[in-house]
Motif scaffolding. Structure first.
Motif, PDB file in Angstrom:
ATOM      1  N   SER A  70      43.566  39.285  50.362  1.00  0.00           N
ATOM      2  CA  SER A  70      43.551  38.014  51.084  1.00  0.00           C
ATOM      3  C   SER A  70      44.737  37.135  50.719  1.00  0.00           C
ATOM      4  O   SER A  70      45.153  36.298  51.521  1.00  0.00           O
ATOM      5  CB  SER A  70      42.255  37.246  50.804  1.00  0.00           C
ATOM      6  N   PHE A  71      45.262  37.300  49.509  1.00  0.00           N
ATOM      7  CA  PHE A  71      46.450  36.522  49.152  1.00  0.00           C
ATOM      8  C   PHE A  71      47.705  37.376  49.004  1.00  0.00           C
ATOM      9  O   PHE A  71      48.809  36.890  49.231  1.00  0.00           O
ATOM     10  CB  PHE A  71      46.214  35.669  47.895  1.00  0.00           C
ATOM     11  N   VAL A  72      47.561  38.648  48.655  1.00  0.00           N
ATOM     12  CA  VAL A  72      48.740  39.501  48.501  1.00  0.00           C
ATOM     13  C   VAL A  72      49.465  39.679  49.831  1.00  0.00           C
ATOM     14  O   VAL A  72      50.697  39.562  49.910  1.00  0.00           O
ATOM     15  CB  VAL A  72      48.354  40.878  47.915  1.00  0.00           C
TER      16      VAL A  72
ATOM     17  N   ILE B  41      57.566  37.853  42.710  1.00  0.00           N
ATOM     18  CA  ILE B  41      56.122  37.634  42.626  1.00  0.00           C
ATOM     19  C   ILE B  41      55.686  37.909  41.196  1.00  0.00           C
ATOM     20  O   ILE B  41      55.793  39.036  40.705  1.00  0.00           O
ATOM     21  CB  ILE B  41      55.351  38.546  43.593  1.00  0.00           C
ATOM     22  N   LEU B  42      55.181  36.883  40.521  1.00  0.00           N
ATOM     23  CA  LEU B  42      54.770  37.011  39.128  1.00  0.00           C
ATOM     24  C   LEU B  42      53.255  36.853  39.029  1.00  0.00           C
ATOM     25  O   LEU B  42      52.693  35.852  39.484  1.00  0.00           O
ATOM     26  CB  LEU B  42      55.457  35.951  38.269  1.00  0.00           C
ATOM     27  N   VAL B  43      52.594  37.855  38.455  1.00  0.00           N
ATOM     28  CA  VAL B  43      51.157  37.807  38.201  1.00  0.00           C
ATOM     29  C   VAL B  43      50.986  37.606  36.703  1.00  0.00           C
ATOM     30  O   VAL B  43      51.478  38.418  35.907  1.00  0.00           O
ATOM     31  CB  VAL B  43      50.460  39.104  38.658  1.00  0.00           C
ATOM     32  N   ALA B  44      50.304  36.544  36.295  1.00  0.00           N
ATOM     33  CA  ALA B  44      50.331  36.173  34.880  1.00  0.00           C
ATOM     34  C   ALA B  44      49.015  35.588  34.395  1.00  0.00           C
ATOM     35  O   ALA B  44      48.280  34.950  35.151  1.00  0.00           O
ATOM     36  CB  ALA B  44      51.455  35.151  34.652  1.00  0.00           C
TER      37      ALA B  44
ATOM     38  N   PRO C 161      42.732  35.416  34.942  1.00  0.00           N
ATOM     39  CA  PRO C 161      42.167  35.171  33.606  1.00  0.00           C
ATOM     40  C   PRO C 161      42.359  36.292  32.601  1.00  0.00           C
ATOM     41  O   PRO C 161      42.308  36.047  31.396  1.00  0.00           O
ATOM     42  CB  PRO C 161      40.678  34.960  33.891  1.00  0.00           C
ATOM     43  N   THR C 162      42.552  37.541  33.046  1.00  0.00           N
ATOM     44  CA  THR C 162      42.604  38.664  32.112  1.00  0.00           C
ATOM     45  C   THR C 162      43.783  39.583  32.404  1.00  0.00           C
ATOM     46  O   THR C 162      44.291  39.633  33.524  1.00  0.00           O
ATOM     47  CB  THR C 162      41.313  39.512  32.196  1.00  0.00           C
ATOM     48  N   ARG C 163      44.185  40.323  31.382  1.00  0.00           N
ATOM     49  CA  ARG C 163      45.306  41.257  31.554  1.00  0.00           C
ATOM     50  C   ARG C 163      44.928  42.404  32.477  1.00  0.00           C
ATOM     51  O   ARG C 163      45.779  42.912  33.217  1.00  0.00           O
ATOM     52  CB  ARG C 163      45.758  41.786  30.187  1.00  0.00           C
ATOM     53  N   GLU C 164      43.653  42.833  32.439  1.00  0.00           N
ATOM     54  CA  GLU C 164      43.231  43.912  33.334  1.00  0.00           C
ATOM     55  C   GLU C 164      43.386  43.497  34.789  1.00  0.00           C
ATOM     56  O   GLU C 164      43.853  44.270  35.634  1.00  0.00           O
ATOM     57  CB  GLU C 164      41.778  44.310  33.049  1.00  0.00           C
ATOM     58  N   LEU C 165      42.987  42.269  35.101  1.00  0.00           N
ATOM     59  CA  LEU C 165      43.115  41.788  36.469  1.00  0.00           C
ATOM     60  C   LEU C 165      44.586  41.605  36.845  1.00  0.00           C
ATOM     61  O   LEU C 165      44.980  41.873  37.994  1.00  0.00           O
ATOM     62  CB  LEU C 165      42.358  40.473  36.648  1.00  0.00           C
ATOM     63  N   ALA C 166      45.407  41.170  35.901  1.00  0.00           N
ATOM     64  CA  ALA C 166      46.841  41.029  36.171  1.00  0.00           C
ATOM     65  C   ALA C 166      47.443  42.365  36.588  1.00  0.00           C
ATOM     66  O   ALA C 166      48.193  42.457  37.568  1.00  0.00           O
ATOM     67  CB  ALA C 166      47.559  40.480  34.936  1.00  0.00           C
ATOM     68  N   ILE C 167      47.110  43.411  35.852  1.00  0.00           N
ATOM     69  CA  ILE C 167      47.622  44.742  36.168  1.00  0.00           C
ATOM     70  C   ILE C 167      47.127  45.207  37.532  1.00  0.00           C
ATOM     71  O   ILE C 167      47.885  45.732  38.349  1.00  0.00           O
ATOM     72  CB  ILE C 167      47.199  45.745  35.071  1.00  0.00           C
TER      73      ILE C 167
ATOM     74  N   GLU D 187      49.427  45.901  40.913  1.00  0.00           N
ATOM     75  CA  GLU D 187      49.424  47.226  41.531  1.00  0.00           C
ATOM     76  C   GLU D 187      49.261  47.112  43.044  1.00  0.00           C
ATOM     77  O   GLU D 187      49.907  47.838  43.809  1.00  0.00           O
ATOM     78  CB  GLU D 187      48.299  48.090  40.954  1.00  0.00           C
ATOM     79  N   VAL D 188      48.409  46.196  43.484  1.00  0.00           N
ATOM     80  CA  VAL D 188      48.214  45.979  44.918  1.00  0.00           C
ATOM     81  C   VAL D 188      49.494  45.411  45.543  1.00  0.00           C
ATOM     82  O   VAL D 188      49.903  45.815  46.643  1.00  0.00           O
ATOM     83  CB  VAL D 188      47.019  45.036  45.175  1.00  0.00           C
ATOM     84  N   VAL D 189      50.141  44.491  44.846  1.00  0.00           N
ATOM     85  CA  VAL D 189      51.406  43.935  45.335  1.00  0.00           C
ATOM     86  C   VAL D 189      52.432  45.041  45.536  1.00  0.00           C
ATOM     87  O   VAL D 189      53.091  45.130  46.582  1.00  0.00           O
ATOM     88  CB  VAL D 189      51.962  42.868  44.369  1.00  0.00           C
ATOM     89  N   ARG D 190      52.579  45.898  44.531  1.00  0.00           N
ATOM     90  CA  ARG D 190      53.576  46.982  44.621  1.00  0.00           C
ATOM     91  C   ARG D 190      53.230  47.962  45.724  1.00  0.00           C
ATOM     92  O   ARG D 190      54.127  48.486  46.409  1.00  0.00           O
ATOM     93  CB  ARG D 190      53.695  47.710  43.279  1.00  0.00           C
ATOM     94  N   LEU D 191      51.943  48.245  45.896  1.00  0.00           N
ATOM     95  CA  LEU D 191      51.521  49.182  46.933  1.00  0.00           C
ATOM     96  C   LEU D 191      51.999  48.727  48.308  1.00  0.00           C
ATOM     97  O   LEU D 191      52.556  49.519  49.076  1.00  0.00           O
ATOM     98  CB  LEU D 191      49.990  49.295  46.931  1.00  0.00           C
TER      99      LEU D 191
END
Length: 380
Positions: free
Chosen positions: A54-56, A127-130, A81-87, A91-95
């Motif tokens: 929805s946002f990517v 695009i920075l996910v942090a 909030p978490t590193r797992e969600l950041a990753i 991954e969705v952004v890169r896809l």
């Protein structure tokens, strides 16, 4: 409604089709067109409802039409909030960004790992996910500037507030330009989220998708009554007899996860553990190996499993039952997705029977028991 009606470019629609997405989830259908108009969005939807796309997709669509930001000045910032969600988000952004003719570089940054490689990789990132803490570390090191952010996304805002990121988020907001688009997503519309909305969003379009119960119709649920000393051999027996090539195994604690993995490996089953005491690199490798089919069994604790999202996962095994019925449904809901069938197996000892009865009652479904005394487990 189809994705083609949302205003997305042909290149993104092609990737959506290649990924076998047939129609948008409700949150996507409502939020994407509004975001593409440049409006602020307050999206309320449960985890697993399709918020990430929805946002990517709007971020990629809008950035591809904009002039690139200066080096180390990101155009879009996604706070999680978490590193797992950041990753997972990156991954969705890169896809999807891989399909664009315009090169849009993305990066996920989070704590728990060395900051130096992240500083080096900041070159050219759009695009920075942090996570908030690591982002502020990078800002203070002059590795990134937030002065040209055009789009800000807060994903799982309620969790960020609950996990104590309030002060860090306030510090980040001060570094952002006043003129920007804001997208705030949360599973709940708590008082804290409403207060954040008033500070952050300008005339937002509110998109609220009511929580839906987990659809368990595609999941075959089985339970095996077993004594504690036969539980390990029974697990290995089931993996062998059912010819399981990919199975997610849930345990209650870190030490149990490691012990189960040791026994699986000793019996020729490729397995890795996933829990909070592993390094971030080890957790990332474990998830990647499991998703790519390089290992058969991933043995995970509930906390560590939050980043696991596999569309076609055939088996889930509760080696140990979770504490709550809600967690049980969350666990078994990892299989039976995308209208594909799945199997959820629970290994139940005598001391677990009352608890499992409570789980079934809350779930509104009864699971057939198989007694295992007559199963020959010698050699397993």
């Amino acid at each position: 409604m189809s994705f083609s009606s949302l205003g997305l470019s042909e290149s993104l629609l092609k990737v959506i089709q290649q990924q076998n997405y047939t129609k948008p989830f409700p949150i996507q259908a409502q939020a994407i067109p509004v975001a593409l108009q440049g409006r602020d969005v307050l999206g309320i939807a449960q985890t697993g409802s399709g918020k990430t796309m929805s946002f990517v997709l709007p971020i990629l669509e809008l950035l591809r039409k904009a002039s690139p930001s200066r080096n180390r000045h990101v155009g879009a910032l996604v706070l999680v909030p978490t590193r797992e969600l950041a990753i997972q988000v990156e991954e969705v952004v890169r896809l999807f960004s891989a399909a664009l003719s315009e090169r849009i570089k993305s990066l996920a940054v989070y704590g728990g790992v060395s900051i130096n490689p992240q500083m080096i990789k900041m070159q050219g990132v759009e695009i920075l996910v942090a996570t908030p803490g690591r982002l502020l570390d990078l800002v203070s090191s002059n590795a990134v500037s937030l002065s040209e952010v055009r789009m800000l996304v807060l994903d799982e805002a309620d969790k960020m507030l609950n996990l104590g990121f309030r002060d860090e988020m306030a510090d980040i907001f001060k570094l952002l330009p006043e003129k920007r688009q804001n997208l705030l997503f949360s599973a709940t519309l708590s008082k804290e989220v409403l207060n954040l909305n008033e500070i952050l969003l300008y005339d937002p379009v509110v998109v609220k998708v009511e929580a839906q119960e987990q659809n368990l119709d595609n999941i075959t649920q089985l339970a095996y009554y077993v004594t504690p000393e036969r539980k390990g051999p029974l697990l290995r027996y089931l993996i062998d007899q059912e010819n399981m090539e990919q199975v997610l195994i849930f345990v209650s604690e870190t030490m149990r996860a490691d012990a189960v993995v040791v026994k699986l490996r000793q019996n020729g089953i490729k397995a890795v553990a996933l829990h909070g005491k592993l390094s971030q690199g080890a957790r990332t490798r474990a998830l990647a190996d499991f998703k790519e089919g390089r290992i058969t069994a991933l043995v995970a604790t509930d906390l560590a499993s939050r980043g696991i999202d596999i569309e076609y996962l055939p088996y889930v095994i509760n080696y140990e039952l979770p504490r709550s019925p809600k967690d049980y449904i969350h666990r078994i809901g990892r299989t039976g997705r995308a209208e594909a069938p799945g199997t959820a197996i629970s290994l139940v000892c005598e001391e677990d029977r009352h608890h499992f009865k409570v789980i079934q009652k809350k779930m509104g479904r009864w699971v057939n028991f198989t007694y295992t005394d007559d199963i020959n487990l010698q050699g397993f």
